[in-house]
Design a protein around this motif. Structure first.
Motif, PDB file in Angstrom:
ATOM      1  N   THR A   1      19.440   6.193 -18.225  1.00 28.84           N
ATOM      2  CA  THR A   1      19.819   5.715 -19.546  1.00 28.84           C
ATOM      3  C   THR A   1      20.291   4.268 -19.470  1.00 28.84           C
ATOM      4  N   LEU A   2      20.329   3.629 -20.626  1.00 29.92           N
ATOM      5  CA  LEU A   2      20.778   2.242 -20.704  1.00 29.92           C
ATOM      6  C   LEU A   2      22.241   2.125 -20.277  1.00 29.92           C
TER       7      LEU A   2
ATOM      8  N   LEU B   1      11.972   2.072 -20.344  1.00 30.90           N
ATOM      9  CA  LEU B   1      12.526   2.595 -19.099  1.00 30.90           C
ATOM     10  C   LEU B   1      12.060   1.876 -17.834  1.00 30.90           C
TER      11      LEU B   1
ATOM     12  N   ALA C   1      22.542   2.219 -16.465  1.00 25.85           N
ATOM     13  CA  ALA C   1      22.147   0.958 -15.824  1.00 25.85           C
ATOM     14  C   ALA C   1      23.242  -0.086 -15.955  1.00 25.85           C
TER      15      ALA C   1
ATOM     16  N   VAL D   1      17.827  -4.338 -15.563  1.00 24.69           N
ATOM     17  CA  VAL D   1      19.084  -4.374 -16.307  1.00 24.69           C
ATOM     18  C   VAL D   1      20.242  -4.126 -15.348  1.00 24.69           C
TER      19      VAL D   1
ATOM     20  N   LEU E   1      14.448  -0.789 -16.506  1.00 18.15           N
ATOM     21  CA  LEU E   1      15.865  -0.451 -16.368  1.00 18.15           C
ATOM     22  C   LEU E   1      16.491  -0.977 -15.069  1.00 18.15           C
TER      23      LEU E   1
ATOM     24  N   LEU F   1      13.974   3.017 -25.530  1.00 17.87           N
ATOM     25  CA  LEU F   1      14.300   2.404 -24.243  1.00 17.87           C
ATOM     26  C   LEU F   1      13.023   2.138 -23.455  1.00 17.87           C
TER      27      LEU F   1
ATOM     28  N   PRO G   1      20.842  -5.670 -21.488  1.00 14.73           N
ATOM     29  CA  PRO G   1      20.512  -4.366 -22.080  1.00 14.73           C
ATOM     30  C   PRO G   1      19.698  -4.477 -23.364  1.00 14.73           C
TER      31      PRO G   1
ATOM     32  N   THR H   1      14.938   0.319  -8.058  1.00 10.45           N
ATOM     33  CA  THR H   1      16.395   0.231  -8.167  1.00 10.45           C
ATOM     34  C   THR H   1      17.002  -0.318  -6.885  1.00 10.45           C
TER      35      THR H   1
END
Length: 458
Positions: free
Chosen positions: A135-136, A48, A139, A54, A51, A46, A61, A180
Protein backbone atom coordinates in the motif's frame (compact mmCIF):
# COMPACT_ATOMS: atom_id res chain seq x y z
CA UNK A 1 -35.82 4.23 -20.11
CA UNK A 2 -36.06 6.19 -16.84
CA UNK A 3 -33.29 6.61 -14.28
CA UNK A 4 -35.15 4.31 -11.88
CA UNK A 5 -35.19 1.37 -14.28
CA UNK A 6 -31.65 1.69 -15.55
CA UNK A 7 -29.56 -1.47 -14.94
CA UNK A 8 -27.17 -1.06 -12.00
CA UNK A 9 -23.53 -1.95 -12.64
CA UNK A 10 -21.45 -2.24 -9.49
CA UNK A 11 -17.66 -2.36 -9.81
CA UNK A 12 -15.78 -3.50 -6.69
CA UNK A 13 -12.18 -2.30 -6.49
CA UNK A 14 -10.21 0.59 -7.97
CA UNK A 15 -7.03 -1.14 -9.01
CA UNK A 16 -5.87 -1.56 -12.60
CA UNK A 17 -8.76 -3.90 -13.41
CA UNK A 18 -11.60 -1.95 -11.80
CA UNK A 19 -10.55 1.46 -13.10
CA UNK A 20 -9.97 0.19 -16.64
CA UNK A 21 -13.45 -1.34 -16.55
CA UNK A 22 -15.16 1.82 -15.26
CA UNK A 23 -13.43 4.10 -17.75
CA UNK A 24 -14.43 1.86 -20.66
CA UNK A 25 -18.01 1.61 -19.44
CA UNK A 26 -18.18 5.41 -19.20
CA UNK A 27 -16.90 5.82 -22.75
CA UNK A 28 -19.02 3.16 -24.42
CA UNK A 29 -22.33 3.27 -22.54
CA UNK A 30 -24.83 6.06 -23.02
CA UNK A 31 -26.03 7.60 -19.73
CA UNK A 32 -29.52 6.16 -20.17
CA UNK A 33 -28.21 2.59 -20.57
CA UNK A 34 -26.92 1.98 -17.04
CA UNK A 35 -25.98 3.40 -13.65
CA UNK A 36 -22.31 2.84 -12.77
CA UNK A 37 -21.12 2.62 -9.16
CA UNK A 38 -17.56 2.11 -7.96
CA UNK A 39 -16.76 0.84 -4.46
CA UNK A 40 -13.29 1.66 -3.16
CA UNK A 41 -11.82 2.47 0.27
CA UNK A 42 -9.51 5.14 -1.21
CA UNK A 43 -10.18 7.84 -3.80
CA UNK A 44 -7.20 6.96 -5.99
CA UNK A 45 -5.80 4.21 -8.16
CA UNK A 46 -2.38 3.11 -6.94
CA UNK A 47 0.25 2.57 -9.63
CA UNK A 48 1.75 -0.34 -7.74
CA UNK A 49 4.85 -1.05 -9.95
CA UNK A 50 6.44 2.24 -8.87
CA UNK A 51 5.84 1.77 -5.15
CA UNK A 52 9.51 0.84 -4.43
CA UNK A 53 10.52 4.24 -5.83
CA UNK A 54 8.17 5.91 -3.35
CA UNK A 55 9.79 3.95 -0.53
CA UNK A 56 13.24 5.05 -1.70
CA UNK A 57 12.20 8.70 -2.13
CA UNK A 58 12.73 8.89 -5.88
CA UNK A 59 9.00 9.59 -6.32
CA UNK A 60 6.50 11.31 -4.04
CA UNK A 61 3.38 9.41 -2.91
CA UNK A 62 1.20 11.73 -5.00
CA UNK A 63 3.09 10.68 -8.13
CA UNK A 64 1.70 7.13 -8.02
CA UNK A 65 -1.75 7.88 -6.54
CA UNK A 66 -3.97 8.72 -9.51
CA UNK A 67 -7.08 10.60 -8.42
CA UNK A 68 -10.33 8.82 -9.32
CA UNK A 69 -12.38 11.98 -9.03
CA UNK A 70 -10.09 13.69 -11.53
CA UNK A 71 -10.07 10.86 -14.07
CA UNK A 72 -13.56 9.31 -13.92
CA UNK A 73 -16.56 11.15 -15.31
CA UNK A 74 -19.18 12.62 -13.02
CA UNK A 75 -21.69 9.94 -14.02
CA UNK A 76 -19.91 7.25 -11.96
CA UNK A 77 -20.98 7.24 -8.32
CA UNK A 78 -18.06 6.48 -5.99
CA UNK A 79 -18.84 4.83 -2.65
CA UNK A 80 -15.94 5.40 -0.22
CA UNK A 81 -15.71 2.08 1.59
CA UNK A 82 -14.80 -1.57 1.27
CA UNK A 83 -16.93 -4.50 0.13
CA UNK A 84 -16.95 -7.06 2.96
CA UNK A 85 -19.40 -9.58 1.53
CA UNK A 86 -21.53 -10.43 -1.50
CA UNK A 87 -24.80 -12.38 -1.61
CA UNK A 88 -24.78 -13.66 -5.18
CA UNK A 89 -28.34 -15.04 -5.01
CA UNK A 90 -29.90 -11.85 -3.66
CA UNK A 91 -27.63 -9.68 -5.83
CA UNK A 92 -26.53 -7.54 -2.90
CA UNK A 93 -23.05 -6.34 -1.97
CA UNK A 94 -22.44 -5.58 1.72
CA UNK A 95 -20.23 -2.52 2.19
CA UNK A 96 -18.51 -1.05 5.21
CA UNK A 97 -18.30 2.68 4.53
CA UNK A 98 -15.46 4.90 5.72
CA UNK A 99 -17.82 6.09 8.48
CA UNK A 100 -18.01 2.45 9.67
CA UNK A 101 -21.64 2.08 8.59
CA UNK A 102 -22.58 -1.28 7.06
CA UNK A 103 -24.92 -0.85 4.08
CA UNK A 104 -26.39 -3.03 1.35
CA UNK A 105 -25.82 -2.08 -2.27
CA UNK A 106 -28.12 -3.96 -4.70
CA UNK A 107 -26.93 -4.52 -8.26
CA UNK A 108 -27.97 -6.05 -11.55
CA UNK A 109 -24.40 -6.65 -12.74
CA UNK A 110 -21.34 -6.86 -10.53
CA UNK A 111 -17.69 -6.69 -11.56
CA UNK A 112 -15.48 -8.17 -8.86
CA UNK A 113 -11.99 -6.67 -8.98
CA UNK A 114 -11.05 -6.39 -5.28
CA UNK A 115 -7.41 -7.22 -5.97
CA UNK A 116 -5.16 -9.03 -3.54
CA UNK A 117 -3.54 -8.84 -0.14
CA UNK A 118 -0.08 -9.80 1.02
CA UNK A 119 0.42 -13.55 1.28
CA UNK A 120 1.65 -14.60 4.69
CA UNK A 121 2.38 -17.97 6.23
CA UNK A 122 2.18 -19.37 9.73
CA UNK A 123 5.63 -18.09 10.61
CA UNK A 124 6.07 -17.12 14.27
CA UNK A 125 6.25 -13.35 14.66
CA UNK A 126 5.84 -12.52 10.96
CA UNK A 127 2.70 -10.36 11.02
CA UNK A 128 3.81 -8.69 14.25
CA UNK A 129 7.31 -7.71 13.18
CA UNK A 130 7.45 -7.55 9.35
CA UNK A 131 6.65 -4.56 7.15
CA UNK A 132 4.59 -4.97 3.99
CA UNK A 133 5.01 -3.21 0.63
CA UNK A 134 1.51 -3.38 -0.83
CA UNK A 135 0.00 0.00 0.00
CA UNK A 136 0.96 3.64 -0.37
CA UNK A 137 0.98 4.09 3.41
CA UNK A 138 3.37 1.15 3.82
CA UNK A 139 5.81 2.57 1.27
CA UNK A 140 5.80 5.98 2.96
CA UNK A 141 6.22 4.35 6.36
CA UNK A 142 9.13 2.16 5.22
CA UNK A 143 11.01 5.20 3.90
CA UNK A 144 10.62 6.93 7.26
CA UNK A 145 11.63 3.77 9.08
CA UNK A 146 14.77 3.13 7.04
CA UNK A 147 16.03 6.70 7.42
CA UNK A 148 15.19 6.50 11.14
CA UNK A 149 17.48 3.47 11.45
CA UNK A 150 20.37 5.58 10.19
CA UNK A 151 19.52 8.31 12.70
CA UNK A 152 19.20 5.84 15.56
CA UNK A 153 22.40 4.01 14.60
CA UNK A 154 24.25 7.33 14.49
CA UNK A 155 22.92 8.21 17.95
CA UNK A 156 23.63 4.81 19.52
CA UNK A 157 26.64 4.17 21.78
CA UNK A 158 26.18 0.39 21.54
CA UNK A 159 28.16 -1.15 18.62
CA UNK A 160 25.86 -4.19 18.50
CA UNK A 161 22.73 -2.05 18.29
CA UNK A 162 24.33 0.16 15.66
CA UNK A 163 25.20 -2.86 13.50
CA UNK A 164 21.71 -4.36 13.90
CA UNK A 165 19.98 -1.15 12.85
CA UNK A 166 22.09 -1.07 9.68
CA UNK A 167 21.10 -4.58 8.59
CA UNK A 168 17.98 -4.90 6.43
CA UNK A 169 16.17 -8.06 5.29
CA UNK A 170 13.81 -8.28 2.31
CA UNK A 171 11.90 -11.55 1.77
CA UNK A 172 10.70 -12.23 -1.77
CA UNK A 173 12.76 -12.56 -4.94
CA UNK A 174 9.98 -11.56 -7.33
CA UNK A 175 9.67 -8.16 -8.96
CA UNK A 176 8.37 -6.35 -5.87
CA UNK A 177 11.02 -7.70 -3.50
CA UNK A 178 13.90 -7.31 -5.92
CA UNK A 179 13.01 -3.73 -6.82
CA UNK A 180 12.37 -2.87 -3.16
CA UNK A 181 15.76 -4.19 -2.05
CA UNK A 182 17.52 -2.52 -4.99
CA UNK A 183 15.92 0.90 -4.51
CA UNK A 184 16.27 1.01 -0.73
CA UNK A 185 19.87 -0.16 -0.89
CA UNK A 186 20.65 2.84 -3.10
CA UNK A 187 18.85 5.06 -0.60
CA UNK A 188 20.90 3.90 2.40
CA UNK A 189 24.25 3.99 0.62
CA UNK A 190 23.60 7.52 -0.64
CA UNK A 191 22.28 8.68 2.74
CA UNK A 192 25.18 7.29 4.79
CA UNK A 193 27.47 9.86 3.20
CA UNK A 194 25.63 12.44 5.31
CA UNK A 195 26.49 10.50 8.47
CA UNK A 196 30.26 10.93 8.93
CA UNK A 197 30.32 8.90 12.16
CA UNK A 198 28.74 5.80 10.58
CA UNK A 199 30.83 3.14 8.87
CA UNK A 200 29.29 2.49 5.41
CA UNK A 201 30.60 -1.06 5.66
CA UNK A 202 28.07 -1.78 8.41
CA UNK A 203 25.14 -1.36 6.01
CA UNK A 204 24.05 -4.80 4.84
CA UNK A 205 21.05 -5.70 2.72
CA UNK A 206 19.79 -9.29 2.53
CA UNK A 207 17.40 -10.46 -0.20
CA UNK A 208 16.11 -13.99 0.33
CA UNK A 209 13.64 -16.22 -1.47
CA UNK A 210 12.62 -19.85 -1.18
CA UNK A 211 12.79 -20.23 -4.99
CA UNK A 212 16.00 -21.48 -6.62
CA UNK A 213 16.21 -18.47 -8.99
CA UNK A 214 15.68 -14.74 -8.83
CA UNK A 215 12.66 -13.56 -10.86
CA UNK A 216 12.33 -16.82 -12.84
CA UNK A 217 9.79 -15.19 -15.20
CA UNK A 218 12.65 -13.19 -16.73
CA UNK A 219 14.45 -16.30 -17.93
CA UNK A 220 17.81 -17.64 -16.86
CA UNK A 221 19.99 -15.06 -18.65
CA UNK A 222 18.24 -11.90 -17.44
CA UNK A 223 17.68 -13.37 -13.99
CA UNK A 224 21.39 -14.02 -13.71
CA UNK A 225 22.11 -10.48 -14.94
CA UNK A 226 19.90 -9.01 -12.21
CA UNK A 227 21.57 -11.24 -9.64
CA UNK A 228 25.02 -10.02 -10.73
CA UNK A 229 23.95 -6.36 -10.60
CA UNK A 230 22.60 -6.65 -7.07
CA UNK A 231 25.53 -8.71 -5.84
CA UNK A 232 27.96 -6.18 -7.27
CA UNK A 233 26.16 -3.48 -5.32
CA UNK A 234 26.68 -5.42 -2.10
CA UNK A 235 23.25 -7.00 -1.60
CA UNK A 236 23.60 -10.48 -0.15
CA UNK A 237 21.20 -12.79 -2.00
CA UNK A 238 20.19 -16.15 -0.54
CA UNK A 239 18.01 -18.47 -2.64
CA UNK A 240 16.26 -21.58 -1.37
CA UNK A 241 15.94 -19.80 1.98
CA UNK A 242 13.02 -18.25 3.85
CA UNK A 243 12.15 -17.05 7.35
CA UNK A 244 11.79 -19.50 10.23
CA UNK A 245 10.74 -16.88 12.78
CA UNK A 246 10.77 -13.12 13.24
CA UNK A 247 11.37 -11.11 16.39
CA UNK A 248 11.58 -7.43 17.24
CA UNK A 249 15.39 -7.42 17.09
CA UNK A 250 16.37 -10.43 14.98
CA UNK A 251 15.25 -12.70 12.17
CA UNK A 252 15.99 -16.43 11.93
CA UNK A 253 16.44 -17.90 8.45
CA UNK A 254 15.42 -21.45 7.61
CA UNK A 255 19.08 -22.35 7.08
CA UNK A 256 19.75 -21.55 10.74
CA UNK A 257 21.32 -18.12 10.37
CA UNK A 258 20.22 -15.46 12.82
CA UNK A 259 20.41 -11.88 11.55
CA UNK A 260 20.16 -9.06 14.10
CA UNK A 261 17.94 -6.43 12.47
CA UNK A 262 15.14 -3.96 13.11
CA UNK A 263 13.91 -4.12 9.50
CA UNK A 264 12.15 -7.09 7.93
CA UNK A 265 10.27 -6.32 4.71
CA UNK A 266 7.93 -9.06 3.47
CA UNK A 267 7.08 -9.18 -0.26
CA UNK A 268 6.65 -12.93 -0.75
CA UNK A 269 3.65 -12.87 -3.05
CA UNK A 270 -0.06 -12.09 -2.86
CA UNK A 271 -3.35 -13.94 -2.40
CA UNK A 272 -6.84 -13.03 -3.52
CA UNK A 273 -8.80 -10.53 -1.45
CA UNK A 274 -10.65 -12.10 1.50
CA UNK A 275 -13.84 -10.87 -0.18
CA UNK A 276 -13.67 -13.90 -2.48
CA UNK A 277 -14.14 -16.27 0.45
CA UNK A 278 -17.47 -14.60 1.30
CA UNK A 279 -19.04 -15.69 -1.99
CA UNK A 280 -19.17 -19.42 -1.33
CA UNK A 281 -18.18 -20.03 -4.97
CA UNK A 282 -15.55 -22.34 -6.49
CA UNK A 283 -11.95 -21.16 -6.39
CA UNK A 284 -8.61 -22.13 -7.91
CA UNK A 285 -5.83 -21.66 -5.36
CA UNK A 286 -7.92 -19.03 -3.65
CA UNK A 287 -8.83 -17.14 -6.82
CA UNK A 288 -12.39 -17.19 -8.13
CA UNK A 289 -12.89 -19.83 -10.85
CA UNK A 290 -14.25 -18.00 -13.91
CA UNK A 291 -14.72 -18.65 -17.61
CA UNK A 292 -12.53 -17.24 -20.36
CA UNK A 293 -15.17 -14.49 -20.70
CA UNK A 294 -14.56 -13.73 -16.99
CA UNK A 295 -18.08 -14.68 -15.92
CA UNK A 296 -18.85 -16.73 -12.81
CA UNK A 297 -20.53 -20.02 -13.83
CA UNK A 298 -23.98 -20.51 -12.37
CA UNK A 299 -24.61 -16.86 -11.55
CA UNK A 300 -26.25 -14.27 -13.79
CA UNK A 301 -24.51 -10.93 -14.19
CA UNK A 302 -21.36 -11.74 -12.17
CA UNK A 303 -17.93 -10.95 -13.64
CA UNK A 304 -14.56 -11.34 -11.92
CA UNK A 305 -11.04 -10.45 -13.01
CA UNK A 306 -7.59 -9.35 -11.91
CA UNK A 307 -5.70 -10.76 -8.94
CA UNK A 308 -8.82 -12.30 -7.39
CA UNK A 309 -9.90 -14.34 -10.42
CA UNK A 310 -8.33 -17.38 -12.04
CA UNK A 311 -8.83 -16.22 -15.63
CA UNK A 312 -7.88 -18.95 -18.14
CA UNK A 313 -4.74 -18.06 -20.09
CA UNK A 314 -5.75 -18.99 -23.63
CA UNK A 315 -2.45 -17.69 -25.03
CA UNK A 316 -0.54 -20.54 -23.40
CA UNK A 317 -2.77 -23.25 -24.77
CA UNK A 318 -2.25 -25.37 -21.66
CA UNK A 319 -5.40 -26.69 -20.04
CA UNK A 320 -5.66 -25.28 -16.55
CA UNK A 321 -3.23 -22.40 -17.17
CA UNK A 322 -4.39 -19.12 -15.63
CA UNK A 323 -3.20 -15.55 -16.07
CA UNK A 324 -0.69 -14.39 -13.45
CA UNK A 325 -1.72 -11.57 -11.10
CA UNK A 326 0.05 -8.72 -12.89
CA UNK A 327 -0.94 -5.14 -13.66
CA UNK A 328 -0.61 -5.81 -17.38
CA UNK A 329 -3.26 -8.54 -17.29
CA UNK A 330 -5.55 -6.67 -14.88
CA UNK A 331 -5.66 -3.56 -17.10
CA UNK A 332 -6.49 -5.53 -20.24
CA UNK A 333 -9.02 -7.73 -18.47
CA UNK A 334 -10.77 -4.61 -17.19
CA UNK A 335 -11.37 -3.41 -20.72
CA UNK A 336 -12.56 -6.84 -21.88
CA UNK A 337 -14.96 -7.22 -18.95
CA UNK A 338 -16.43 -3.81 -19.71
CA UNK A 339 -17.03 -4.91 -23.30
CA UNK A 340 -18.65 -8.13 -22.06
CA UNK A 341 -20.92 -6.28 -19.63
CA UNK A 342 -22.00 -4.02 -22.49
CA UNK A 343 -22.52 -7.06 -24.73
CA UNK A 344 -24.74 -8.62 -22.06
CA UNK A 345 -26.81 -5.43 -21.78
CA UNK A 346 -27.27 -5.29 -25.54
CA UNK A 347 -27.90 -9.01 -26.06
CA UNK A 348 -24.67 -9.67 -27.94
CA UNK A 349 -22.22 -12.56 -27.55
CA UNK A 350 -19.38 -12.28 -25.04
CA UNK A 351 -15.74 -12.50 -26.08
CA UNK A 352 -13.03 -14.51 -24.27
CA UNK A 353 -9.95 -12.79 -22.87
CA UNK A 354 -6.87 -13.24 -25.04
CA UNK A 355 -3.62 -11.34 -24.81
CA UNK A 356 -0.22 -10.82 -26.36
CA UNK A 357 2.53 -10.57 -23.78
CA UNK A 358 4.26 -7.18 -23.96
CA UNK A 359 7.18 -8.37 -21.85
CA UNK A 360 8.61 -7.50 -18.46
CA UNK A 361 10.57 -4.60 -17.00
CA UNK A 362 12.49 -4.43 -13.71
CA UNK A 363 13.87 -1.07 -12.53
CA UNK A 364 16.80 -1.58 -10.15
CA UNK A 365 17.50 2.14 -9.66
CA UNK A 366 19.97 4.50 -11.28
CA UNK A 367 20.96 3.10 -14.66
CA UNK A 368 20.53 -0.49 -13.49
CA UNK A 369 17.60 -2.38 -14.99
CA UNK A 370 16.68 -5.54 -16.85
CA UNK A 371 13.86 -5.79 -19.37
CA UNK A 372 12.33 -8.21 -21.82
CA UNK A 373 10.09 -6.22 -24.18
CA UNK A 374 8.42 -8.47 -26.74
CA UNK A 375 11.01 -11.19 -26.05
CA UNK A 376 14.08 -8.95 -26.54
CA UNK A 377 16.47 -9.25 -23.59
CA UNK A 378 18.02 -5.97 -22.38
CA UNK A 379 20.01 -4.83 -19.37
CA UNK A 380 21.69 -1.63 -18.21
CA UNK A 381 20.77 1.78 -19.61
CA UNK A 382 18.75 0.47 -22.62
CA UNK A 383 16.64 -1.59 -20.22
CA UNK A 384 16.22 1.44 -17.96
CA UNK A 385 14.96 3.54 -20.88
CA UNK A 386 12.46 0.81 -21.80
CA UNK A 387 11.35 0.33 -18.18
CA UNK A 388 10.72 4.00 -17.52
CA UNK A 389 9.17 4.53 -20.94
CA UNK A 390 6.77 1.66 -20.22
CA UNK A 391 5.77 3.13 -16.85
CA UNK A 392 5.22 6.60 -18.34
CA UNK A 393 3.04 5.10 -21.03
CA UNK A 394 1.05 3.05 -18.52
CA UNK A 395 0.32 5.97 -16.19
CA UNK A 396 -3.23 6.99 -16.90
CA UNK A 397 -3.20 10.79 -16.71
CA UNK A 398 -1.01 13.55 -18.09
CA UNK A 399 -0.68 15.00 -14.59
CA UNK A 400 0.73 11.70 -13.28
CA UNK A 401 3.13 11.37 -16.21
CA UNK A 402 4.41 14.91 -15.63
CA UNK A 403 4.88 14.38 -11.90
CA UNK A 404 6.79 11.13 -12.37
CA UNK A 405 9.00 12.43 -15.18
CA UNK A 406 9.79 15.60 -13.24
CA UNK A 407 10.64 13.61 -10.11
CA UNK A 408 12.96 11.30 -12.06
CA UNK A 409 14.79 14.25 -13.59
CA UNK A 410 15.06 16.14 -10.30
CA UNK A 411 16.30 13.07 -8.45
CA UNK A 412 18.91 12.29 -11.09
CA UNK A 413 20.36 15.81 -10.87
CA UNK A 414 19.83 16.82 -7.25
CA UNK A 415 19.58 13.51 -5.37
CA UNK A 416 17.63 13.07 -2.15
CA UNK A 417 17.48 15.19 1.02
CA UNK A 418 16.82 12.04 3.14
CA UNK A 419 14.17 13.78 5.20
CA UNK A 420 11.79 11.70 7.26
CA UNK A 421 8.38 13.09 8.11
CA UNK A 422 7.87 11.32 11.42
CA UNK A 423 4.95 9.42 9.89
CA UNK A 424 3.42 7.30 12.68
CA UNK A 425 6.66 7.74 14.60
CA UNK A 426 5.15 6.48 17.85
CA UNK A 427 3.03 3.69 16.46
CA UNK A 428 4.15 0.37 14.94
CA UNK A 429 2.88 -0.23 11.44
CA UNK A 430 3.50 -3.86 10.54
CA UNK A 431 1.73 -6.27 8.20
CA UNK A 432 -1.28 -6.67 10.49
CA UNK A 433 -1.89 -2.90 10.61
CA UNK A 434 -2.56 -2.08 6.94
CA UNK A 435 -4.72 -4.66 5.16
CA UNK A 436 -7.59 -5.25 7.62
CA UNK A 437 -8.07 -8.87 6.56
CA UNK A 438 -10.24 -9.55 9.63
CA UNK A 439 -12.94 -7.09 8.48
CA UNK A 440 -14.73 -9.48 6.12
CA UNK A 441 -17.90 -11.48 6.76
CA UNK A 442 -18.41 -15.21 6.34
CA UNK A 443 -20.89 -16.40 3.66
CA UNK A 444 -23.46 -17.16 6.41
CA UNK A 445 -22.99 -13.71 7.94
CA UNK A 446 -23.51 -12.09 4.52
CA UNK A 447 -26.80 -13.94 3.95
CA UNK A 448 -28.00 -13.23 7.49
CA UNK A 449 -27.21 -9.53 7.17
CA UNK A 450 -28.98 -9.22 3.82
CA UNK A 451 -32.07 -11.09 5.06
CA UNK A 452 -32.24 -9.12 8.30
CA UNK A 453 -31.80 -5.68 6.78
CA UNK A 454 -33.70 -6.24 3.56
CA UNK A 455 -32.71 -4.85 0.18
CA UNK A 456 -32.88 -1.04 0.17
CA UNK A 457 -33.52 0.50 -3.22
CA UNK A 458 -31.10 3.30 -4.10
Amino acid sequence: MTAVTRPRILVVGAGFAGVACVRRLERRLAPHEARITLVTPVSYQLYLPLLPQVASGVLTPQSVALSLRRSTKYRTRIIPGGAIGVDLRAKVCVIRTITDEIVNEPYDYIVLAPGSVTRTFDIPGLVDHAFGMKTLAEAAYIRDHVIAQLDLADASHDPAERAARLQFVVVGGGYAGTETAACLQRLTHAAVERYPHLDPGLIKWHLIDIAPRLMPELGEKLGRSALEILTRRGIEISLGVSIAKAGPEEVTFTDGRVVPTRTLIWTAGVVASPLIATLGADTVRGRLAVTAEMTLPGYDGVFALGDSAAVPDLAKGDEGAVCPPTAQHAHRQGKQVADNVIATLRGRPLQPYRHTDLGLVVDLGGTDAVAKPLGLELHGLPAQVVARGYHLGALRTGVAKTRVLTSWMLNSFAGDDFVRTGFQARKPAKLRDFEFTDAYLTPDQVRAHVEESGRPVR
